[in-house]
Design a protein around this motif. Structure first.
Motif, short mmCIF file in Angstrom:
data_model
loop_
_atom_site.label_atom_id
_atom_site.label_comp_id
_atom_site.label_asym_id
_atom_site.label_seq_id
_atom_site.Cartn_x
_atom_site.Cartn_y
_atom_site.Cartn_z
N ASN A 290 29.41 33.93 37.28
CA ASN A 290 30.85 34.19 37.23
C ASN A 290 31.25 34.86 35.91
N ILE B 244 42.41 42.17 43.11
CA ILE B 244 41.42 41.08 43.02
C ILE B 244 40.07 41.65 43.44
N GLU C 130 44.03 32.43 42.33
CA GLU C 130 43.77 33.78 41.85
C GLU C 130 45.01 34.67 41.97
N ILE D 161 35.67 32.91 46.12
CA ILE D 161 36.97 32.41 46.59
C ILE D 161 36.70 31.67 47.89
N ASP E 171 42.97 38.12 34.23
CA ASP E 171 41.70 38.45 33.58
C ASP E 171 41.82 39.73 32.76
N ALA F 106 36.97 37.62 40.44
CA ALA F 106 36.76 36.32 41.08
C ALA F 106 35.36 36.25 41.67
N GLN G 198 42.11 40.72 38.63
CA GLN G 198 41.42 39.44 38.59
C GLN G 198 39.97 39.65 39.03
N LYS H 130 41.80 28.25 46.27
CA LYS H 130 41.30 29.19 45.27
C LYS H 130 42.01 30.53 45.38
N TRP H 131 42.31 30.97 46.60
CA TRP H 131 43.07 32.21 46.78
C TRP H 131 44.43 32.11 46.10
N GLU I 292 36.29 40.52 44.29
CA GLU I 292 35.51 39.33 44.63
C GLU I 292 34.04 39.69 44.77
N GLU J 291 32.29 38.93 35.13
CA GLU J 291 33.49 39.31 34.38
C GLU J 291 33.14 40.32 33.28
#
Length: 417
Positions: free
Chosen positions: A301, A385, A370, A361, A343, A358, A356, A366-367, A387, A305
């Motif tokens: 994770n 977002i 975010e 998710i 983020d 992520a 973001q 969690k959705w 993912e 990022e």
């Protein structure tokens, strides 16, 4: 294995003959020299430029040590410009020459000379140096291989390629090696000799252990907000070392000057101002980050990022960390202010995106987590977002653009949808 570096090669082509000194910067071993001395050289030769019209000088080569003297360098270049034809001057690691600004400025008014230099230290692009170039320095920042560049050559299963990229990063010298042991040994060696030792020697540091410990702390906690006071306390609690705030500030500056790390400042979206107390740091190459901590602690994770951050920088976005203030009532009904984090707040010209990253998710809760910071921003800029699962790119009912990591990394226009 030949990495085409088309993004940077195109920038060199576009800058050709613009009357400025082309300054190719970036972390050591990211491919600056190969870009200039191989790819761009080959392009010029294909365009009909004669070999004697391309003056190539590698200042890291011991055989060229005498050319690190500015007067010797100037004389050598002049001696190779023998007529009025157009000449191209390539100089590798120009920062090894004292007063190199004077040497380069000597060619600014020569319309038949195009100068290209590389450098591995961002201080060589400081305000004073740019002033010395009289506003005629043209930076081309080179990064390690993006995942798209990496995958174009490696191919195979995308997920396996991404895991390898997460572990060993995008330094070309590591990518071309076959075994995991070879890659790890290469990255450890580069980390120690090309980065840490270079920073220590260049800045005459006495506390080598302190610098290494700072890198380890940052590498262990990539993507986490920090500040100088917190770093001082971490030195005391984890390493039993007393180190002053000013020393830490200096070390952070040195690491950024060497392009080892980058800083993302915290920006209050609603207040439209920077918050100076909190900062995030990301590594220019994730393989070097992993080498700094012995290839342990590879949390996907946080690594994701960092990779997303680097991709945004490659695409020439300025990148900040966003903060949104919201008010909500507690169980007693008291109204409290809460800080929500975005983020990345990314800007490029008039374009802004709230983004973001992520990793997973798995459920509706969690959705909501975010989406909430993005929904709390009331302006009309795009909200995204990304993912780490396959997602058919789409806008959801909240107006947020949702896409998968592979689409983002492999499609240069993925944020323009």
């Amino acid at each position: 294995m030949l990495f085409k570096r088309e993004l940077y090669l195109q920038k060199l082509k576009e800058s050709q003959g613009n009357g400025m000194i082309k300054i190719i910067t970036g972390i050591r071993r990211c491919g600056k020299s190969f870009l200039l001395f191989e790819l761009f050289y080959r392009y010029l030769r294909e365009q009909g430029v004669a070999d004697n019209q391309i003056i190539r000088i590698d200042l890291e080569n011991r055989r060229n040590q005498d050319l690190r003297d500015p007067d010797n360098l100037l004389h050598y270049i002049d001696s190779n410009i023998i007529d009025q034809q157009h000449y191209f001057v390539f100089i590798d690691e120009i920062q090894l020459v004292p007063e190199f600004e004077d040497v380069l400025n000597s060619y600014l008014k020569m319309t038949n000379v195009d100068v290209y230099v590389t450098g591995s230290n961002s201080k060589f692009l400081s305000t004073d140096v740019i002033t010395e170039f009289r506003g005629r320095g043209w930076e081309i920042r080179v990064h390690p291989l993006s995942f798209a560049e990496y995958y174009e050559e490696k191919g195979g299963d995308k997920h396996e390629a991404l895991i390898a990229y997460y572990l060993y990063g995008g330094l070309p010298g590591a990518v071309v090696l076959d075994s995991e042991e070879q890659k790890q040994n290469y990255l450890r060696n580069v980390y120690e000799t090309a980065y840490i030792r270079d920073v220590i020697d260049r800045n005459n540091l006495q506390n080598e252990a302190g610098l290494r410990e700072l890198v380890r702390i940052l590498a262990s906690d990539i993507g986490a907000s920090t500040n100088i006071r917190r770093l001082v306390n971490t030195f005391k609690s984890e390493a039993n070392m007393a180190i002053s705030p000013n020393t830490i500030l200096s070390y952070l500056s040195y690491l950024q000057d060497a392009f080892v790390i980058s800083e993302a400042l915290r920006y209050n979206v609603k207040g439209r101002k920077y918050i100076g107390t909190e900062t995030k740091y990301y590594f220019e190459d994730i393989g070097i980050r992993n080498a700094a901590i012995g290839f342990r602690q590879v949390e996907y994770n946080h690594v994701m990022e960092n990779v997303v951050f680097n991709e945004l920088k490659i695409r020439h976005f300025s990148v900040d960390v966003g903060q949104v203030d919201v008010f909500e009532r507690n169980k007693e009904g008291k109204l409290l202010r809460k800080n929500l984090e975005i983020d990345f707040v990314v800007n490029r010209g008039s374009e802004r995106i709230y983004l973001q990253s992520a990793y997973r998710i798995p459920d509706h809760e969690k959705w909501l987590q975010e989406q909430r910071p993005l929904i709390s921003v009331q302006d009309s800029f795009k909200k995204v977002i990304i993912e780490d699962e396959y997602r058919l790119p789409h806008y959801n009912e909240q107006g947020i653009y949702v896409t998968g990591l592979f689409d983002f990394l492999l499609n240069q226009n993925s944020l323009n949808m």
